[in-house]
Design a protein around this motif. Sequence first.
Motif, PDB file in Angstrom:
ATOM      1  N   ASP A 355       0.776  -1.593   0.448  1.00  0.00           N
ATOM      2  CA  ASP A 355      -0.120  -0.034  -0.324  1.00  0.00           C
ATOM      3  C   ASP A 355       0.607   1.511   0.072  1.00  0.00           C
ATOM      4  N   ASP A 356       1.978   0.861   0.866  1.00  0.00           N
ATOM      5  CA  ASP A 356       2.462   2.463   0.834  1.00  0.00           C
ATOM      6  C   ASP A 356       3.459   2.654  -0.289  1.00  0.00           C
ATOM      7  N   VAL A 357       4.275   1.686  -0.933  1.00  0.00           N
ATOM      8  CA  VAL A 357       5.514   1.499  -1.960  1.00  0.00           C
ATOM      9  C   VAL A 357       4.525   0.337  -2.888  1.00  0.00           C
ATOM     10  N   PRO A 358       3.981   0.689  -4.167  1.00  0.00           N
ATOM     11  CA  PRO A 358       3.443   0.091  -5.155  1.00  0.00           C
ATOM     12  C   PRO A 358       4.211  -0.812  -5.567  1.00  0.00           C
ATOM     13  N   GLY A 359       3.882  -1.451  -6.077  1.00  0.00           N
ATOM     14  CA  GLY A 359       4.797  -2.857  -7.193  1.00  0.00           C
ATOM     15  C   GLY A 359       6.765  -3.234  -6.424  1.00  0.00           C
ATOM     16  N   LEU A 360       6.881  -3.462  -5.543  1.00  0.00           N
ATOM     17  CA  LEU A 360       7.426  -3.948  -4.307  1.00  0.00           C
ATOM     18  C   LEU A 360       8.050  -4.877  -4.669  1.00  0.00           C
ATOM     19  N   CYS A 361       6.651  -6.435  -4.797  1.00  0.00           N
ATOM     20  CA  CYS A 361       7.203  -7.390  -4.953  1.00  0.00           C
ATOM     21  C   CYS A 361       7.364  -7.958  -6.368  1.00  0.00           C
ATOM     22  N   GLU A 362       6.944  -6.439  -7.686  1.00  0.00           N
ATOM     23  CA  GLU A 362       8.071  -6.958  -8.917  1.00  0.00           C
ATOM     24  C   GLU A 362       9.078  -6.185  -9.101  1.00  0.00           C
ATOM     25  N   THR A 363       9.029  -4.679  -7.740  1.00  0.00           N
ATOM     26  CA  THR A 363      10.497  -4.444  -8.359  1.00  0.00           C
ATOM     27  C   THR A 363      11.975  -5.607  -7.900  1.00  0.00           C
ATOM     28  N   TYR A 364      11.406  -6.450  -6.578  1.00  0.00           N
ATOM     29  CA  TYR A 364      12.493  -7.343  -5.947  1.00  0.00           C
ATOM     30  C   TYR A 364      12.832  -8.525  -7.076  1.00  0.00           C
ATOM     31  N   LEU A 365      11.304  -8.756  -7.425  1.00  0.00           N
ATOM     32  CA  LEU A 365      11.477 -10.081  -8.782  1.00  0.00           C
ATOM     33  C   LEU A 365      12.542  -9.822  -9.935  1.00  0.00           C
ATOM     34  N   GLU A 366      12.398  -8.337 -10.346  1.00  0.00           N
ATOM     35  CA  GLU A 366      12.853  -8.264 -11.454  1.00  0.00           C
ATOM     36  C   GLU A 366      14.349  -7.814 -11.073  1.00  0.00           C
ATOM     37  N   CYS A 367      14.529  -7.124  -9.998  1.00  0.00           N
ATOM     38  CA  CYS A 367      16.355  -7.267  -9.816  1.00  0.00           C
ATOM     39  C   CYS A 367      16.933  -8.536  -9.305  1.00  0.00           C
ATOM     40  N   VAL A 368      15.761  -9.644  -8.767  1.00  0.00           N
ATOM     41  CA  VAL A 368      16.505 -11.294  -8.723  1.00  0.00           C
ATOM     42  C   VAL A 368      17.376 -11.542 -10.410  1.00  0.00           C
ATOM     43  N   GLY A 369      15.485 -11.428 -10.793  1.00  0.00           N
ATOM     44  CA  GLY A 369      15.703 -12.776 -11.906  1.00  0.00           C
ATOM     45  C   GLY A 369      16.901 -11.577 -13.265  1.00  0.00           C
ATOM     46  N   SER A 370      16.981 -10.545 -12.914  1.00  0.00           N
ATOM     47  CA  SER A 370      18.072  -9.261 -13.913  1.00  0.00           C
ATOM     48  C   SER A 370      19.315  -8.936 -13.063  1.00  0.00           C
ATOM     49  N   GLY A 371      19.648  -9.611 -12.350  1.00  0.00           N
ATOM     50  CA  GLY A 371      20.255  -9.111 -11.987  1.00  0.00           C
ATOM     51  C   GLY A 371      20.965  -7.537 -11.191  1.00  0.00           C
ATOM     52  N   SER A 372      22.632  -7.734 -10.837  1.00  0.00           N
ATOM     53  CA  SER A 372      22.669  -6.297 -10.445  1.00  0.00           C
ATOM     54  C   SER A 372      21.930  -5.107 -11.241  1.00  0.00           C
ATOM     55  N   SER A 373      22.719  -5.095 -12.825  1.00  0.00           N
ATOM     56  CA  SER A 373      22.702  -4.301 -13.023  1.00  0.00           C
ATOM     57  C   SER A 373      21.212  -3.531 -13.422  1.00  0.00           C
ATOM     58  N   SER A 374      20.156  -4.453 -13.255  1.00  0.00           N
ATOM     59  CA  SER A 374      18.862  -4.879 -13.077  1.00  0.00           C
ATOM     60  C   SER A 374      18.354  -3.616 -11.421  1.00  0.00           C
ATOM     61  N   VAL A 375      18.667  -4.095 -10.835  1.00  0.00           N
ATOM     62  CA  VAL A 375      19.212  -3.826 -10.066  1.00  0.00           C
ATOM     63  C   VAL A 375      19.451  -2.711  -9.521  1.00  0.00           C
ATOM     64  N   LEU A 376      20.353  -2.258 -10.301  1.00  0.00           N
ATOM     65  CA  LEU A 376      20.615  -0.465  -9.368  1.00  0.00           C
ATOM     66  C   LEU A 376      19.854   0.263 -11.556  1.00  0.00           C
ATOM     67  N   ASP A 377      19.208   0.135 -12.631  1.00  0.00           N
ATOM     68  CA  ASP A 377      18.108   0.411 -12.961  1.00  0.00           C
ATOM     69  C   ASP A 377      16.861   0.829 -11.773  1.00  0.00           C
ATOM     70  N   ASN A 378      16.425  -0.408 -11.887  1.00  0.00           N
ATOM     71  CA  ASN A 378      14.825  -0.322 -11.003  1.00  0.00           C
ATOM     72  C   ASN A 378      15.759   0.526  -9.874  1.00  0.00           C
ATOM     73  N   VAL A 379      16.273   0.437  -9.295  1.00  0.00           N
ATOM     74  CA  VAL A 379      16.476   1.521  -7.966  1.00  0.00           C
ATOM     75  C   VAL A 379      16.643   3.070  -7.760  1.00  0.00           C
ATOM     76  N   LYS A 380      17.519   3.564  -9.367  1.00  0.00           N
ATOM     77  CA  LYS A 380      17.259   4.644 -10.318  1.00  0.00           C
ATOM     78  C   LYS A 380      16.396   5.724 -10.158  1.00  0.00           C
ATOM     79  N   LYS A 381      15.218   4.629 -10.786  1.00  0.00           N
ATOM     80  CA  LYS A 381      14.226   4.853 -11.004  1.00  0.00           C
ATOM     81  C   LYS A 381      13.446   5.483 -10.261  1.00  0.00           C
ATOM     82  N   ARG A 382      13.242   5.166  -8.288  1.00  0.00           N
ATOM     83  CA  ARG A 382      12.771   5.748  -7.879  1.00  0.00           C
ATOM     84  C   ARG A 382      13.848   6.203  -6.730  1.00  0.00           C
TER      85      ARG A 382
END
Length: 393
Positions: A355-382
């Motif tokens: 409720d406070d951070v919509p899409g948090l689970c999806e963001t995490y799964l994307e991070c795990v699935g695509s590695g550290s570079s995707s972690v960086l991209d997703n977190v920068k967006k936030r």
Amino acid sequence: MTVEHTKAKYQPIRDLKVAVCKYILNSLYNVNAKSCISMFVFFCTSFTNAKLSVRCLLLEWLFNSSMHIRRYVLEHGPKTWVIKKIISFAPKILSCKAHKTLTPKLKAFQELGLSGSDLVGLIQRNPEVFGFGLNTRIMPGLSLLRKVLGSDENVIEVINKSRWLCFTNYSMKRLETNVAIMRDFGLGDDRIVKFILSNPEKVMVNPKVLESKLSYVEERFKISRVLPSFIHAVSVALYCSEVEVESKMEVFRGYGWCDRDIALLFRNQPYVLNKSEENIGQKLEFYMKGLGYTPLYLLSCNTFFTFSLKKRVIPRNNMLTILKEKKLVSEKPSLITIVSYSELRFLEFLRGFEDDVPGLCETYLECVGSGSSSVLDNVKKRGKVVLLPEITC
């Protein structure tokens, strides 16, 4: 000799080859053709000097033998899919006499408790098993394993974990010798069984190597033989030379660890020294320089060294960072707590903040699935900060 004459001469063998192939493929439910070809190559090359009439008789005998085996299998043996797999891995089984050879050998393993996929796995790893003497190799080997391991369940576990059956006279003697060495060193039978079950092939090392490693672990790392971690430390030391150990210890020293702390870590988490120098260095870089952890803290949370940075620690650390910056959590839960969660439990933890951070689970799964570079991209967006750039584990 003309080409036509040569073709005519070998036509009987070709006819029998086709007949047997068709029979096996049809009656044994599509056993793959490669297995049939392997079988024929074996027979034809084994008797290249025999007269044509002899080779034809051999192939005819093979054809009849395969019918007997099929009949036996369907009436008494494993399920069809099992025998299909068995023939795929060991086509020479079709040359065995069903009741004199195949029956007693299969029965020995079935009475032990092996069936279905376990039996297929055994033959896949040991395609020559039906060539083993029943009373000279199979039964003595099973008897020795029962004696050492104490139960059929343990014997099955060892067989399933082993790449091959150690049923030669040499290997059985080696097993007895190494078990005696461990007993003389003061290890009880229950701990020897655990050692063997953890990796059956390690108990087959050179006896002199085993003796030296038992002493090395106790003397170099001060790990008492009475501690539960001793046998795990020996397992690591057996496949890690002293030079390699020293090189890995040097990586720890480069981050301010003293030898006593390294030995304490190895005692509590022996498989740390199974990691490569690069892996150890990356983890120390992340935990000590990135997160500011000290050797003392890492000793108290030694399971950090068992987790993958790329697939577990970095993605979960970034999720925790998001929650802390939004003031949704305080100092607890700590990173060591959430990296210890199962994947399902961690996702359930994240869902509590949807409720406070919509899409948090999806963001995490994307991070795990695509590695550290995707972690960086997703977190920068936030608008978040990743503690380290891409790290390979």
